[in-house]
Structure formats: structure tokens, C-alpha cells
Design a protein around this motif. Structure first.
Motif, PDB file in Angstrom:
ATOM      1  N   ILE A  11       0.924  -1.145  -0.148  1.00 16.61           N
ATOM      2  CA  ILE A  11       0.015  -0.021  -0.050  1.00 16.61           C
ATOM      3  C   ILE A  11       0.886   1.257   0.050  1.00 16.61           C
ATOM      4  O   ILE A  11       0.700   2.094  -0.741  1.00 16.61           O
ATOM      5  N   GLU A  12       1.957   1.313   0.900  1.00 22.54           N
ATOM      6  CA  GLU A  12       2.752   2.351   1.146  1.00 22.54           C
ATOM      7  C   GLU A  12       3.413   2.551  -0.416  1.00 22.54           C
ATOM      8  O   GLU A  12       3.751   3.566  -1.085  1.00 22.54           O
ATOM      9  N   ALA A  13       3.815   1.443  -0.904  1.00 21.64           N
ATOM     10  CA  ALA A  13       4.635   1.359  -2.364  1.00 21.64           C
ATOM     11  C   ALA A  13       4.093   2.129  -3.452  1.00 21.64           C
ATOM     12  O   ALA A  13       4.548   2.790  -4.175  1.00 21.64           O
ATOM     13  N   GLN A  14       2.699   1.856  -3.335  1.00 23.98           N
ATOM     14  CA  GLN A  14       1.876   2.428  -4.470  1.00 23.98           C
ATOM     15  C   GLN A  14       1.699   3.909  -4.573  1.00 23.98           C
ATOM     16  O   GLN A  14       1.211   4.741  -5.541  1.00 23.98           O
ATOM     17  N   ALA A  27       4.407  -7.450  -9.385  1.00 28.79           N
ATOM     18  CA  ALA A  27       3.140  -7.096  -8.570  1.00 28.79           C
ATOM     19  C   ALA A  27       2.230  -8.315  -8.718  1.00 28.79           C
ATOM     20  O   ALA A  27       0.850  -8.052  -7.967  1.00 28.79           O
ATOM     21  N   PHE A  28       2.388  -9.457  -8.994  1.00 24.54           N
ATOM     22  CA  PHE A  28       1.488 -10.635  -9.116  1.00 24.54           C
ATOM     23  C   PHE A  28       0.107 -10.318  -9.550  1.00 24.54           C
ATOM     24  O   PHE A  28      -0.884 -10.936  -9.307  1.00 24.54           O
ATOM     25  N   GLY A  32      -3.077 -12.690  -9.148  1.00 24.93           N
ATOM     26  CA  GLY A  32      -3.912 -12.203  -7.768  1.00 24.93           C
ATOM     27  C   GLY A  32      -3.161 -11.971  -6.595  1.00 24.93           C
ATOM     28  O   GLY A  32      -2.065 -12.771  -6.453  1.00 24.93           O
ATOM     29  N   GLY A  33      -3.743 -11.277  -5.755  1.00 21.06           N
ATOM     30  CA  GLY A  33      -2.931 -11.267  -4.466  1.00 21.06           C
ATOM     31  C   GLY A  33      -2.020 -10.096  -4.441  1.00 21.06           C
ATOM     32  O   GLY A  33      -1.852  -9.350  -5.453  1.00 21.06           O
ATOM     33  N   ASN A  34      -1.312  -9.963  -3.516  1.00 19.88           N
ATOM     34  CA  ASN A  34       0.018  -8.907  -3.125  1.00 19.88           C
ATOM     35  C   ASN A  34       1.111  -9.482  -2.979  1.00 19.88           C
ATOM     36  O   ASN A  34       1.402 -10.759  -2.821  1.00 19.88           O
ATOM     37  N   PRO A  35       2.040  -8.851  -3.951  1.00 24.22           N
ATOM     38  CA  PRO A  35       3.498  -9.215  -3.883  1.00 24.22           C
ATOM     39  C   PRO A  35       4.133  -9.342  -2.367  1.00 24.22           C
ATOM     40  O   PRO A  35       3.808  -8.597  -1.580  1.00 24.22           O
ATOM     41  N   LEU A  36       5.088 -10.127  -2.289  1.00 25.05           N
ATOM     42  CA  LEU A  36       5.705 -10.319  -0.921  1.00 25.05           C
ATOM     43  C   LEU A  36       7.134  -9.258  -0.873  1.00 25.05           C
ATOM     44  O   LEU A  36       7.813  -9.073  -2.029  1.00 25.05           O
ATOM     45  N   PHE A  37       6.892  -8.715   0.173  1.00 26.64           N
ATOM     46  CA  PHE A  37       8.337  -7.803   0.236  1.00 26.64           C
ATOM     47  C   PHE A  37       9.442  -8.641   0.936  1.00 26.64           C
ATOM     48  O   PHE A  37       9.270  -9.375   1.756  1.00 26.64           O
ATOM     49  N   ILE A  38      10.531  -8.596   0.184  1.00 27.26           N
ATOM     50  CA  ILE A  38      11.803  -9.395   0.632  1.00 27.26           C
ATOM     51  C   ILE A  38      12.641  -9.013   1.335  1.00 27.26           C
ATOM     52  O   ILE A  38      12.959  -7.406   1.115  1.00 27.26           O
ATOM     53  N   THR A  39      13.270  -9.389   2.346  1.00 25.20           N
ATOM     54  CA  THR A  39      14.072  -8.642   3.331  1.00 25.20           C
ATOM     55  C   THR A  39      15.496  -9.416   3.016  1.00 25.20           C
ATOM     56  O   THR A  39      16.540  -8.525   3.190  1.00 25.20           O
ATOM     57  N   SER A  40      15.705 -10.663   2.884  1.00 24.21           N
ATOM     58  CA  SER A  40      16.887 -11.167   2.503  1.00 24.21           C
ATOM     59  C   SER A  40      16.904 -12.385   2.004  1.00 24.21           C
ATOM     60  O   SER A  40      15.608 -13.297   1.641  1.00 24.21           O
ATOM     61  N   GLY A  41      18.016 -12.959   1.310  1.00 23.98           N
ATOM     62  CA  GLY A  41      17.995 -13.945   0.612  1.00 23.98           C
ATOM     63  C   GLY A  41      19.357 -14.681   0.927  1.00 23.98           C
ATOM     64  O   GLY A  41      20.486 -14.059   1.117  1.00 23.98           O
ATOM     65  N   ASN A  42      19.253 -15.965   1.062  1.00 27.26           N
ATOM     66  CA  ASN A  42      20.453 -16.909   1.245  1.00 27.26           C
ATOM     67  C   ASN A  42      20.496 -18.283   0.732  1.00 27.26           C
ATOM     68  O   ASN A  42      19.490 -18.946   1.083  1.00 27.26           O
ATOM     69  N   GLY A  43      21.401 -18.479  -0.136  1.00 28.58           N
ATOM     70  CA  GLY A  43      21.330 -19.750  -0.769  1.00 28.58           C
ATOM     71  C   GLY A  43      19.937 -20.081  -1.434  1.00 28.58           C
ATOM     72  O   GLY A  43      19.370 -19.093  -2.307  1.00 28.58           O
TER      73      GLY A  43
END
Ligand SMILES: *Cc1c(COP(=O)(O)O)cnc(C)c1O
Length: 429
Positions: A11-14, A27-28, A32-43
Motif C-alpha cells: 500500500i505504501e509502495a503504491q 506485482a502478482f 492475483g493477491g499482493n507481492p511479498l516484500f523480501i528482506t533477505s536471501g541466502n542460498g
């Protein structure tokens, strides 16, 4: 239901970003639905803003052949940061990078670095036009070559009618110079050439298509395409932005044994940073400024930070050629798991795979081009996608994308995915 952190962020991003994302597929919209906001990735794993963990099969849309944030790329980046991130002057690292590309991909004699796959394909088309002195080019329905104006054209209603822009903002003038043929259909190519004699500068193709789902090309078709290009003085461009360094160290051209005149790269070549490259035959690439008259430039092209990540990725590939066997084994294991599931569920969805790129189409018919791909039931895919996501499996939020297996995926990840696939498919219809 409680609002998740990802929902709040969306909502904020939009409020500040068109549609809340910096590239539309994120944006999915198609599932349908809402995208996930990602904080980190490992492997093989991603963590979202709510602390949920997912086994990831998008891999940042292709770059992460080794999974997220591998130690050797992180170290290369940190080392470069100590020395400065951009100079706008040549560096030795650029030579090492170019030398390595030329070594891994034998058809490339000279190579120019750019900042994205789109820039690479745009520049390759310009090089081909500058070299041949001709203006039109042929692309294939369903292949994606980035978002430059003259790629956003689809075929008109008849085989030889003018193309039409697929986006507002793309001019009819652009559509006049872009001809569209059908993938794996050499007759459609021959017709276009006959109707536009001595006007076609280039044919650009994904030698293994990865942007209409995954569709391998027929070898015979590509052999004929190669012959036609040579005969008609047309530059054959393999767009290996997705397949380069993914299906083999030398890309699809190595797997298929066909030599293009120019190739374009992106994704893996940047090790996760924004990088693209185009290269090929010396006599064509020498036309590029400053050695020739075809203008091409970039303030941050060959940027040392990006080069350090890209070089680390390609060097790892060179030093560990066994990685492609590992990727093949893992991908085959996943494919067989999925196929067994389909069998037990008495579903016959069409599956394709080229090394660590694969796709399950929600259609039981054979898929070998755009028209057969779009017969897939995208509503079913959307349901499947959300059932997988609920089970901690992060797939592309659209049917016509690839599933990417990385070397970081463990047997446990794959087994978990196969179980989720079975359960998810049971929920679909
Ligand atoms: C991703 C992709 C592009 C575009 O690359 P960007 O870095 O997104 O501009 C071009 N061609 C192919 C085959 C791709 O998969």
C-alpha cells in the motif's frame, strides 16, 4: 485476517512507485493477491518482511545460478568497495571479464559491456543494422528481448501484414521495421524474407525460449535459420540473456552446436548486479564506436562493482564446470518428482525442461510455440501458485515464466517442493 507487513508495504509502495513495483511482473497481477516484500536471501531461501521463509525458484529472474548471496560473490563485492565503485575510466577488471566471456563463449570475439539485457539486445540490433546497412529485423512471437520500443511489437492479423505495437507509446514507425515470425516454424521465416528481400538486417531469437514458459527450439529449425542468415546476409543474434551461462557454460549455442553472429547476455553475467553484454564476430563488433561508426555508450557500463560480481560468477563457472552436472541432476530429480505426481493425480500437464530451466504448462496439449503455450489455463496456474506459496514455495507469479533451480537447492528443498506440488495440484480444480 490480520494485515501482513508485506500488504502494508505494498500500500505504501503504491503511493510513490507506479503500481508499487519497479518491474511489472513482480506485482502478482496475473495470479492475483499482493507481492511479498523480501528482506533477505541466502542460498535457496528467501525471507519476507513478515519473517516467512520460502524455497525460491525465481532466483531474481535468472541471475542466481548459485543461489542467493553466495560467499564468493559477496567477497568480490566487498573487496571492490574498498577500492571505489565507479571511475568512468578503463579498469583491468574489464579486460579480465571480456577475456573470460570470449573464452567461455567461442562465437564471441569482441564483447561490449552494458547495464541490462535490454541494453544488450538494443545495441546488438543497432550493430546488425549498422553492419548490414539494412533496417528491418525478424523476431519470434513469444520471445522476449527486453523493453526497447521496436521489440514491443506483435504480428498483425495476417502473416505478412504490418506488426502492431503491444504497448501505448510505441510508434507505428517502429512497428514497420519489426517483422514477427512463429517460433519453430521456418516457413514463417521464409515468407517474411521473401516479402522483404534485402531489407532484413537481423534475426533475433531466444535459442531456448524462456519467456513464454520454457520452449526448446527444434534443432532442424535452428540449423535452417543459420543457413538462411548466412545466405541472405542477415545477422543471426542469439538472445542468451536467460540461457547464457545457465544451460551450459557456453549457453544454448554450446548445447545446440549452432554458432550465431552476435549474442546478448544479462542475468547470470552480472552475478546479481545490473549487467548486460553483447558480442560476437569481430567484423561486426568492430563497427561499434570508438573503433567504428555505430554509436553505443554508457556512463556506468563496465562498472567495477558490477564487473567484480560478474567476474566472480563467471570465474566460478570456469573453475567448477561440474556445476552443470549438479544442476542437471537436481533439475531432473525435481522434474521426475513432478511427473510422478502428475501421474498419480491423473493429470497430463505438459512439462518442458532445458537444464535448470523448466516449466509446467496448464495444458495437456503439446507446447512448441507461442500459440500452443497460450492455451494454458492461467487461472489454474494462479491457484497452483498460491497453493505452492502457502506451502513455502516461491514460484514465478505468472504461468509463462521459467522455474530456475540453483546449485544451492538441497535434496531436502526439492523433496519439500515435490510434496508441495502434489498437495497444491490436488487443490487445483
Ligand atoms: C530478461 C531478458 C531480457 C531483458 O533483460 P533485462 O535485464 O530485464 O533488461 C532480454 N532477453 C531475454 C531472453 C531475457 O530473458
Amino acid at each position: 485476517m490480520k494485515t501482513t507487513k508485506s500488504e502494508k508495504l505494498f500500500i505504501e509502495a503504491q503511493k510513490y512507485i507506479p503500481g508499487g513495483v519497479n518491474s511489472p511482473v513482480r506485482a502478482f497481477k496475473s495470479v492475483g493477491g499482493n507481492p511479498l516484500f523480501i528482506t533477505s536471501g541466502n542460498g535457496s531461501k528467501l525471507i519476507d518482511a513478515d519473517g516467512n521463509e520460502y524455497i525460491d525458484y525465481i532466483g531474481s529472474w535468472g541471475p542466481h545460478l548459485f543461489g542467493h548471496n553466495p560467499q564468493f560473490i559477496k567477497e568480490a563485492l566487498l573487496e571492490q568497495i574498498e577500492n571505489g565503485v565507479s571511475f568512468g575510466a578503463p579498469t583491468e577488471l574489464e579486460i579480465k571479464m571480456a577475456e573470460l566471456i570470449v573464452e567461455l563463449v567461442p562465437s564471441v570475439e569482441l564483447v561490449r559491456m552494458v547495464n541490462s539485457g535490454t541494453e544488450a539486445t538494443m545495441s546488438a540490433i543497432r550493430a546488425a543494422r549498422g553492419y548490414t546497412g539494412k533496417e528491418k529485423f525478424i523476431k519470434f512471437e513469444g520471445c522476449y528481448h527486453g523493453h526497447a520500443d521496436y521489440f514491443l511489437i506483435k504480428a498483425g492479423s495476417g502473416a505478412l501484414t504490418l506488426g502492431v505495437p503491444t504497448s501505448p507509446g510505441v510508434t507505428k514507425g517502429n512497428a514497420r521495421d519489426t517483422l514477427t515470425a512463429d517460433y519453430n516454424d521456418i516457413t514463417s521465416v521464409k515468407k517474411l524474407i521473401a516479402a522483404n528481400r534485402n531489407e532484413i538486417a537481423a534475426i533475433i531469437i531466444e535459442p531456448i525460449a524462456g519467456n513464454m514458459g520454457v520452449i526448446p527450439s527444434d534443432k532442424e529449425f535452428l540449423i535452417e535459420l543459420r543457413e538462411i542468415c548466412t545466405r541472405e546476409y542477415i545477422v543471426l543474434i542469439f538472445d542468451e540473456v536467460m540461457t547464457g551461462f545457465r544451460v551450459a557454460k557456453g549457453g544454448a549455442q554450446e548445447v545446440l552446436g549452432i554458432t550465431p553472429d552476435l549474442s546478448t547476455f544479462g542475468k547470470i553475467i552480472g552475478g546479481g548486479l545490473p549487467v548486460g553484454a553483447f558480442g560476437g564476430k569481430k567484423e561486426i563488433m568492430e563497427k561499434i564506436a570508438p573503433s567504428g561508426p555505430v554509436y553505443q555508450a554508457g556512463t556506468l557500463s563496465g562498472n567495477p562493482l558490477a564487473m567484480s560480481a560478474g567476474y566472480a560468477a563467471l570465474k566460478y563457472i570456469k573453475d567448477n564446470p561440474g556445476i552443470y552436472n549438479t544442476l542437471e541432476e537436481k533439475s531432473k530429480y525435481l522434474e521426475e518428482g513432478f511427473k510422478n505426481n502428475l501421474k498419480s493425480l491423473k493429470k497430463n500437464y505438459f512439462m518442458t525442461r532445458a537444464g535448470s530451466m523448466s516449466c509446467m504448462f496448464f495444458t495437456e496439449d503439446n507446447v512448441n510455440d507461442f500459440n500452443s503455450a497460450v492455451k494454458s489455463d492461467t487461472t489454474k496456474y494462479g491457484k497452483y501458485f498460491h497453493e505452492m506459496l502457502r506451502r513455502g514455495i516461491y514460484l514465478a507469479p505468472a504461468q509463462f515464466e521459467a522455474v530456475f533451480v540453483s546449485s544451492a537447492h538441497t535434496k531436502e528443498d526439492l523433496d519439500k517442493t515435490i510434496t508441495a506440488h502434489y498437495e497444491a495440484l490436488k487443490e487445483v480444480e
